[in-house]
Design an enzyme around this catalytic site. Structure first.
Site, mmCIF file in Angstrom:
data_model
loop_
_atom_site.group_PDB
_atom_site.id
_atom_site.type_symbol
_atom_site.label_atom_id
_atom_site.label_comp_id
_atom_site.label_asym_id
_atom_site.label_seq_id
_atom_site.Cartn_x
_atom_site.Cartn_y
_atom_site.Cartn_z
ATOM 1 N N ASN A 96 8.421 42.486 63.415
ATOM 2 C CA ASN A 96 9.262 41.521 62.702
ATOM 3 C C ASN A 96 9.930 42.205 61.518
ATOM 4 O O ASN A 96 9.279 42.961 60.783
ATOM 5 C CB ASN A 96 8.424 40.345 62.197
ATOM 6 C CG ASN A 96 7.763 39.570 63.312
ATOM 7 O OD1 ASN A 96 8.294 39.521 64.423
ATOM 8 N ND2 ASN A 96 6.625 38.974 63.036
ATOM 9 N N LYS A 137 7.020 35.247 54.498
ATOM 10 C CA LYS A 137 7.402 34.003 55.149
ATOM 11 C C LYS A 137 7.800 32.931 54.139
ATOM 12 O O LYS A 137 8.589 32.041 54.446
ATOM 13 C CB LYS A 137 6.248 33.474 56.008
ATOM 14 C CG LYS A 137 5.740 34.452 57.063
ATOM 15 C CD LYS A 137 6.791 34.740 58.109
ATOM 16 C CE LYS A 137 6.260 35.635 59.209
ATOM 17 N NZ LYS A 137 7.320 36.041 60.171
ATOM 18 N N GLY A 155 15.780 35.578 62.924
ATOM 19 C CA GLY A 155 15.436 34.445 62.075
ATOM 20 C C GLY A 155 16.391 34.234 60.910
ATOM 21 O O GLY A 155 16.960 35.183 60.359
ATOM 22 N N ASN A 204 15.311 40.462 64.547
ATOM 23 C CA ASN A 204 16.215 40.013 63.482
ATOM 24 C C ASN A 204 16.887 38.695 63.844
ATOM 25 O O ASN A 204 18.053 38.474 63.528
ATOM 26 C CB ASN A 204 17.281 41.106 63.225
ATOM 27 C CG ASN A 204 18.169 40.792 62.039
ATOM 28 O OD1 ASN A 204 17.693 40.364 60.988
ATOM 29 N ND2 ASN A 204 19.469 40.982 62.205
#
Length: 470
Positions: free
Chosen positions: A214, A358, A81, A79
């Site tokens: 992710n 993304k 990003g 976590n």
């Protein structure tokens, strides 16, 4: 807070800073000594038969064993990003993606479903960066009545390095300037998790494996068959399992597993010599790529950290700061530690376990009628005529989430869509249906409005116009 508590907090902070400095010094020393590519291309071999198992060959978990299996699991979500790539501020994990739920909401709900159904206590641990920690802490109150134990720990904070002088820039622009610092990649998880004390805490609680992924990969849910394989393996269970999946043309830059000097190794594109990049990206030789869904034995992790046998290739990430300064960041990837563990292997999983968000083009797919939400997980509609997701490319007008949402009156029906390319000033009305291959290109200074109820099937639309229904 009492005086003694404040003193303890200060001592803990100083100790953490000391450990971070030692870790940075070790990485920087290696960077100076290991210049050049760490891969000798001629030594790369195809994977051995026992290094990779197909997911379909795993035995199904016995319903009566599931509680026992889950009692030995910890779920870790990366976590660190920010949502800057989609024009958002703050942690990416708090972006709303489906049915008013955020990435973090969906991960919490998925684990709560398991805990409620099987009467277990699977904890969730978030690895935050210094960029995301404060904002994530602020929203924890919303989960106070949720049946999930949530823990948090922080990645290290390393100084950025001036590309020309190789000196830390934090000394030049001010100690507290956030531009002087960076989180050193998700490979930092091993030391930061160990240093936080959570590794020992979970081992003492009887946990044996952690599932790491992710937080923006919505396909990375707890898989009971993989967990069963790890905990009920009649042979010696692998200490490290990497989920890989078949590579497509959209995944040519993804890292892959190789056999290198008799050990499994993660090969990232940054490590590939320039003359072999084309070979690396081709689908013929390297047919799988790393999803970054990893299953790691906690005791094995503790051993390699304490015995200092943890080794990961350094990724040199060049950046240009807002002030024009050229810097480098020394990073590591969590999957690169695979060679440090005993009996490591890969499992070739279905593509459904790799569903990252993304860019807003990924968000379009997730928000569409292709997926429904169930118990914290996304389920592809059985009406989808083929199992793959459409390849969507949205131009710069759609990069930011707020612009993306403004340009779609409602998310189009893409159930039968294979490929979508949109470029320029384009808007979509309500109840639009896209099928097959659709390409919409508005030239500079022109605009294309797709009206309500339009159906585009295998169409190329260019110019400055509106599509009319017939």
């Amino acid at each position: 807070m009492s005086l003694s508590e404040k003193e303890n907090e200060k001592n803990n902070l100083n100790e953490n800073v000391r450990k971070e400095f030692e870790d940075f010094k070790e990485m920087f020393d290696r960077f100076l000594q290991e210049r050049g590519h760490s891969i000798n291309w001629s030594k790369i071999n195809l994977l051995q038969d026992d290094a990779l198992i197909m997911y379909g060959k795993l035995p199904d978990a016995n319903e009566n064993d599931i509680k026992t299996l889950l009692d030995q699991l910890v779920v870790i979500k990366l976590n660190g990003g920010l949502g800057t790539s989609m024009g958002c501020t703050g942690p990416k994990s708090i972006i709303t993606i489906k049915e008013e739920l955020t990435f973090l909401d969906m991960n919490v709900k998925q684990i709560e479903y398991l805990n409620n159904k099987y009467g277990t206590d699977v904890p969730l641990a978030l690895m935050n960066s210094f960029n995301t920690d404060a904002d994530t802490q602020k929203i924890m109150h919303k989960y106070c009545n949720v049946n999930v134990t949530i823990k948090m720990f922080k990645q290290s904070r390393f100084p950025r390095i001036c590309r020309e002088s190789l000196l830390p820039i934090a000394l030049r622009i001010g100690e507290e300037n956030p531009e002087g610092w960076y989180p050193p990649g998700h490979g930092d998880i091993y030391r930061s998790f160990y240093n936080s004390g959570l590794l020992d805490t979970f081992i003492k609680a009887g946990k044996k494996y952690m599932f790491v992924s992710n937080i923006d990969n919505l396909g990375a849910t707890v898989d009971l068959n993989i967990l069963n394989f790890l905990l009920n393996n009649t042979d010696k269970a692998p200490e490290f399992v990497m989920e890989v999946t078949d590579k497509t043309k959209a995944d040519t830059k993804g890292g892959t597993l190789i056999d290198y000097e008799g050990k499994l190794r993660l090969l990232e594109i940054a490590q590939v010599p320039k003359e072999h990049v084309g070979e690396f990206q081709a689908l013929r030789k390297f047919k799988i790529f790393n999803t970054n869904n990893l299953w790691i034995n906690l005791a094995g992790m503790k051993r390699i950290v304490e015995e200092k046998t943890l080794h990961m290739e350094i990724i040199v990430n060049p950046k240009t700061l807002d002030n024009g300064m050229n810097v480098i960041q020394l990073e590591t990837a969590v999957g690169a530690a695979i060679k440090s563990f005993d009996g490591a292997m890969g499992i070739n999983v279905p593509r459904t376990r790799f569903l990252p968000v993304k860019m807003t083009s990924d968000l379009l797919v997730i928000m569409s009628n292709m997926y429904s939400y169930k118990n914290g997980s996304l389920v592809m509609s059985p009406k989808r005529p083929f199992p793959s997701v459409p390849l969507c490319k949205l131009g710069s007008h759609f990069t930011k989430v707020k612009d993306f949402l403004h340009r779609f009156a409602t998310v189009p029906d893409i159930m039968e869509l294979d490929h979508l390319t949109v470029s320029g000033d384009v808007t979509f009305g309500k109840n639009v249906s896209l099928k097959g291959t659709v390409i919409i290109i508005a030239s500079p200074g022109e605009r294309i409005d797709i009206p309500d109820g339009a159906t585009l099937e295998n169409k190329i639309v260019t110019g400055n116009l509106r599509i009319l229904n017939h």
